[in-house]
Write a protein that holds these residues in place. Structure first.
Motif, PDB file in Angstrom:
ATOM      1  N   ALA A 188       0.824  -1.200   0.000  1.00 35.47           N
ATOM      2  CA  ALA A 188       0.000   0.000   0.000  1.00 35.47           C
ATOM      3  C   ALA A 188       0.864   1.258   0.000  1.00 35.47           C
ATOM      4  N   VAL A 189       1.953   1.262   0.767  1.00 37.10           N
ATOM      5  CA  VAL A 189       2.872   2.413   0.800  1.00 37.10           C
ATOM      6  C   VAL A 189       3.510   2.612  -0.573  1.00 37.10           C
ATOM      7  N   ALA A 190       3.914   1.501  -1.219  1.00 31.52           N
ATOM      8  CA  ALA A 190       4.500   1.598  -2.562  1.00 31.52           C
ATOM      9  C   ALA A 190       3.499   2.155  -3.564  1.00 31.52           C
ATOM     10  N   PHE A 228       4.343 -14.813   2.968  1.00 28.73           N
ATOM     11  CA  PHE A 228       3.925 -13.974   4.093  1.00 28.73           C
ATOM     12  C   PHE A 228       2.468 -14.229   4.475  1.00 28.73           C
ATOM     13  N   GLY A 229       1.830 -15.207   3.826  1.00 26.26           N
ATOM     14  CA  GLY A 229       0.448 -15.513   4.152  1.00 26.26           C
ATOM     15  C   GLY A 229      -0.563 -14.626   3.469  1.00 26.26           C
ATOM     16  N   VAL A 230      -0.142 -13.901   2.435  1.00 24.82           N
ATOM     17  CA  VAL A 230      -1.040 -13.029   1.677  1.00 24.82           C
ATOM     18  C   VAL A 230      -1.398 -13.719   0.367  1.00 24.82           C
ATOM     19  N   ALA A 231      -2.667 -13.673  -0.024  1.00 23.85           N
ATOM     20  CA  ALA A 231      -3.098 -14.303  -1.271  1.00 23.85           C
ATOM     21  C   ALA A 231      -2.343 -13.708  -2.455  1.00 23.85           C
ATOM     22  N   ASP A 232      -1.897 -14.586  -3.374  1.00 25.67           N
ATOM     23  CA  ASP A 232      -1.182 -14.091  -4.555  1.00 25.67           C
ATOM     24  C   ASP A 232      -2.056 -13.162  -5.381  1.00 25.67           C
ATOM     25  N   ALA A 233      -3.371 -13.348  -5.311  1.00 28.67           N
ATOM     26  CA  ALA A 233      -4.280 -12.525  -6.099  1.00 28.67           C
ATOM     27  C   ALA A 233      -4.207 -11.056  -5.688  1.00 28.67           C
ATOM     28  N   ILE A 234      -4.235 -10.776  -4.375  1.00 30.91           N
ATOM     29  CA  ILE A 234      -4.209  -9.392  -3.919  1.00 30.91           C
ATOM     30  C   ILE A 234      -2.859  -8.751  -4.212  1.00 30.91           C
ATOM     31  N   ALA A 235      -1.767  -9.537  -4.127  1.00 28.53           N
ATOM     32  CA  ALA A 235      -0.448  -9.006  -4.452  1.00 28.53           C
ATOM     33  C   ALA A 235      -0.365  -8.630  -5.924  1.00 28.53           C
ATOM     34  N   ALA A 236      -0.884  -9.507  -6.800  1.00 34.42           N
ATOM     35  CA  ALA A 236      -0.886  -9.214  -8.236  1.00 34.42           C
ATOM     36  C   ALA A 236      -1.713  -7.967  -8.526  1.00 34.42           C
ATOM     37  N   PHE A 237      -2.841  -7.848  -7.850  1.00 37.30           N
ATOM     38  CA  PHE A 237      -3.683  -6.663  -8.018  1.00 37.30           C
ATOM     39  C   PHE A 237      -2.915  -5.399  -7.640  1.00 37.30           C
ATOM     40  N   MET A 238      -2.210  -5.442  -6.522  1.00 35.65           N
ATOM     41  CA  MET A 238      -1.475  -4.265  -6.062  1.00 35.65           C
ATOM     42  C   MET A 238      -0.353  -3.891  -7.034  1.00 35.65           C
ATOM     43  N   VAL A 239       0.340  -4.899  -7.585  1.00 35.71           N
ATOM     44  CA  VAL A 239       1.391  -4.618  -8.570  1.00 35.71           C
ATOM     45  C   VAL A 239       0.776  -3.951  -9.804  1.00 35.71           C
ATOM     46  N   GLY A 240      -0.374  -4.472 -10.249  1.00 32.29           N
ATOM     47  CA  GLY A 240      -1.054  -3.847 -11.378  1.00 32.29           C
ATOM     48  C   GLY A 240      -1.487  -2.434 -11.066  1.00 32.29           C
ATOM     49  N   LEU A 241      -1.972  -2.206  -9.846  1.00 31.41           N
ATOM     50  CA  LEU A 241      -2.385  -0.867  -9.430  1.00 31.41           C
ATOM     51  C   LEU A 241      -1.221   0.113  -9.503  1.00 31.41           C
ATOM     52  N   ILE A 242      -0.055  -0.337  -9.041  1.00 32.05           N
ATOM     53  CA  ILE A 242       1.129   0.530  -9.048  1.00 32.05           C
ATOM     54  C   ILE A 242       1.580   0.820 -10.480  1.00 32.05           C
ATOM     55  N   LEU A 243       1.729  -0.234 -11.291  1.00 31.35           N
ATOM     56  CA  LEU A 243       2.239  -0.048 -12.653  1.00 31.35           C
ATOM     57  C   LEU A 243       1.226   0.653 -13.553  1.00 31.35           C
ATOM     58  N   GLY A 244      -0.058   0.470 -13.273  1.00 28.96           N
ATOM     59  CA  GLY A 244      -1.070   1.119 -14.086  1.00 28.96           C
ATOM     60  C   GLY A 244      -1.062   2.627 -13.960  1.00 28.96           C
ATOM     61  N   ASN A 245      -0.474   3.135 -12.890  1.00 31.77           N
ATOM     62  CA  ASN A 245      -0.420   4.575 -12.668  1.00 31.77           C
ATOM     63  C   ASN A 245       0.928   5.185 -13.045  1.00 31.77           C
ATOM     64  N   THR A 246       1.761   4.409 -13.745  1.00 29.50           N
ATOM     65  CA  THR A 246       3.022   4.931 -14.263  1.00 29.50           C
ATOM     66  C   THR A 246       2.829   5.377 -15.713  1.00 29.50           C
ATOM     67  N   THR A 247       3.853   5.999 -16.269  1.00 28.92           N
ATOM     68  CA  THR A 247       3.771   6.468 -17.653  1.00 28.92           C
ATOM     69  C   THR A 247       3.691   5.308 -18.648  1.00 28.92           C
TER      70      THR A 247
END
Length: 401
Positions: A188-190, A228-247
């Motif tokens: 979330a911080v990233a 870390f016990g976090v679903a791979d789905a939510i991690a993939a979503f967060m990576v997409g969220l971060i990269l989707g807001n780049t140029t």
């Protein structure tokens, strides 16, 4: 793998001729060619496609994150949290009550709470894509509910495992929950403050290198998340969220399309391989009751979400029907329950429940206007639309601009 692709493609092409969505057809291909039905068996062990199926889920959720903008999260974060918590309270609460009513046991009731309470992120994503609703106003709260569900999922799994296995070490449970929450906090911080720096790392002109880079990032971080016990789905979503807001976000969105579609087909095919339809008759009545409960809670959640966002009956019905499917998480719970030696009726119940909703949900979502009439104000809106249509038909042709 080749047989899986070809079988999925043939059934999907046949289904498209009569207007059927692809999800239930991909699942059907897996059921027909799997070890749980008579006839030709393409794969004896569904685990043979496990890694490819996981990649399909990661790419589906990665794409969903690309479509989710940080501005949406900043401006609508509170509404999304309220809508997501309301959805969970209704569905998880109903699932827990249903589990206790069955009388199979407390651990079994806790498992059923998750089975009935959590939507399938993969199927929801595919429905939004197939129906062309990614840009619809009600899609934002749908994505918000999925995010809240996946965060809840990470904490729920961390707490559930020691409970159903009979462990009484509360300290270990607290550590697992803390690890999951900490990893989500880092992502979330990233997403909030690291987009500029990450955007520079992915400012790559060559498409080949860009594909390798974003695919590596999505899969690697999803894999780390699981430790870390976090679903791979939510991690993939967060990576997409971060990269989707780049140029490079728009280019990444275009480049991931064929990868998403191909491996999503394998995910749903593998999903079908794990389902044994022959076990369904032994638990058919609990399954049907659970489906009625799920449909009812989803309609109620759609009404609440519509009120939070000020939507009308049609978007409310879209929210309710799109989130109806249950899938990969329910099958994970079935595996956990079997390993813990819980009631043997859980596995066929979960398989039947998931199979029916996975097939029905895409069909229902495409006909959500039927359910819109059940929403508050739905009949009045339908009547007004018919009046407007009749008035338009009655106008002289020369009076129209």
């Amino acid at each position: 793998m080749g047989g899986a692709f070809v079988a999925a493609a043939i059934l999907a092409r046949l289904g498209s001729r009569i207007g059927l969505p692809t999800i239930p057809l991909f699942i059907l291909a897996g059921i027909l060619l799997g070890p749980n039905t008579p006839g030709f068996v393409l794969l004896d062990d569904p685990h043979d496609l496990e890694m490819l199926s996981a990649l399909g889920l990661v790419l589906l959720l990665f794409y969903l994150g690309l479509e989710f903008h940080m501005d949406d999260l900043k401006t609508g974060g509170r509404k999304m949290a309220v809508a997501g918590c309301t959805y969970l309270a209704l569905n998880v609460g109903a699932g827990l009550g249903f589990g206790f009513a069955l009388g199979w046991g407390t651990s079994e009731a806790l498992v059923l709470a998750g089975v009935l309470g959590i939507s399938s992120s993969a199927i929801v994503t595919k429905i939004l894509v197939d129906l062309g609703r990614i840009g619809s106003p009600e899609t934002k709260p749908i994505l918000g509910i999925i995010v809240v569900e996946d965060i809840f999922l990470a904490l729920y799994l961390a707490a559930l495992q020691p409970v159903i296995s009979g462990a009484d070490d509360l300290g270990a449970m607290a550590v697992d929950i803390g690890k999951a929450f900490g990893f989500l906090l880092v992502l979330a911080v990233a997403a909030r403050w690291g987009t500029g720096l990450i955007g520079k790392l992915f400012a790559i002109k060559d498409n080949e290198l860009l594909v390798i880079s974003f695919l590596g990032a999505a899969v690697l971080i999803s894999g780390i998340a699981e430790t870390f016990g976090v679903a791979d789905a939510i991690a993939a979503f967060m990576v997409g969220l971060i990269l989707g807001n780049t140029t490079s976000g728009d280019r990444i969105r275009d480049l991931v399309h064929p990868l998403r579609d191909a491996f999503a087909a394998i995910f749903f095919f593998g999903f079908g391989l794990s389902i044994a339809p022959g076990d369904l008759p032994t638990v058919i009545w609990p399954v049907l009751i659970a489906i009625v409960i799920t449909v009812s809670m989803n309609l109620l959640a759609g009404v609440f979400t519509a009120r939070i966002y000020g939507f009308g009956p049609k978007p409310a019905a879209n929210v309710a029907t799109t989130l109806l499917a249950r899938g990969e998480f329910a099958l994970i719970l079935a595996t956990m329950a079997a390993a813990a030696g819980l009631d043997q009726r859980l596995s066929p119940f979960i398989a039947g429940y998931v199979l029916i909703l996975a097939v029905v949900a895409p069909l229902v979502a495409g006909r959500s206007h039927w359910f819109a009439r059940l929403m508050p104000g739905g009949r009045e809106a339908s009547g007004q639309a018919e009046v407007v249509s009749a008035d338009a038909d009655a106008e002289p042709a020369g009076s129209r601009s």
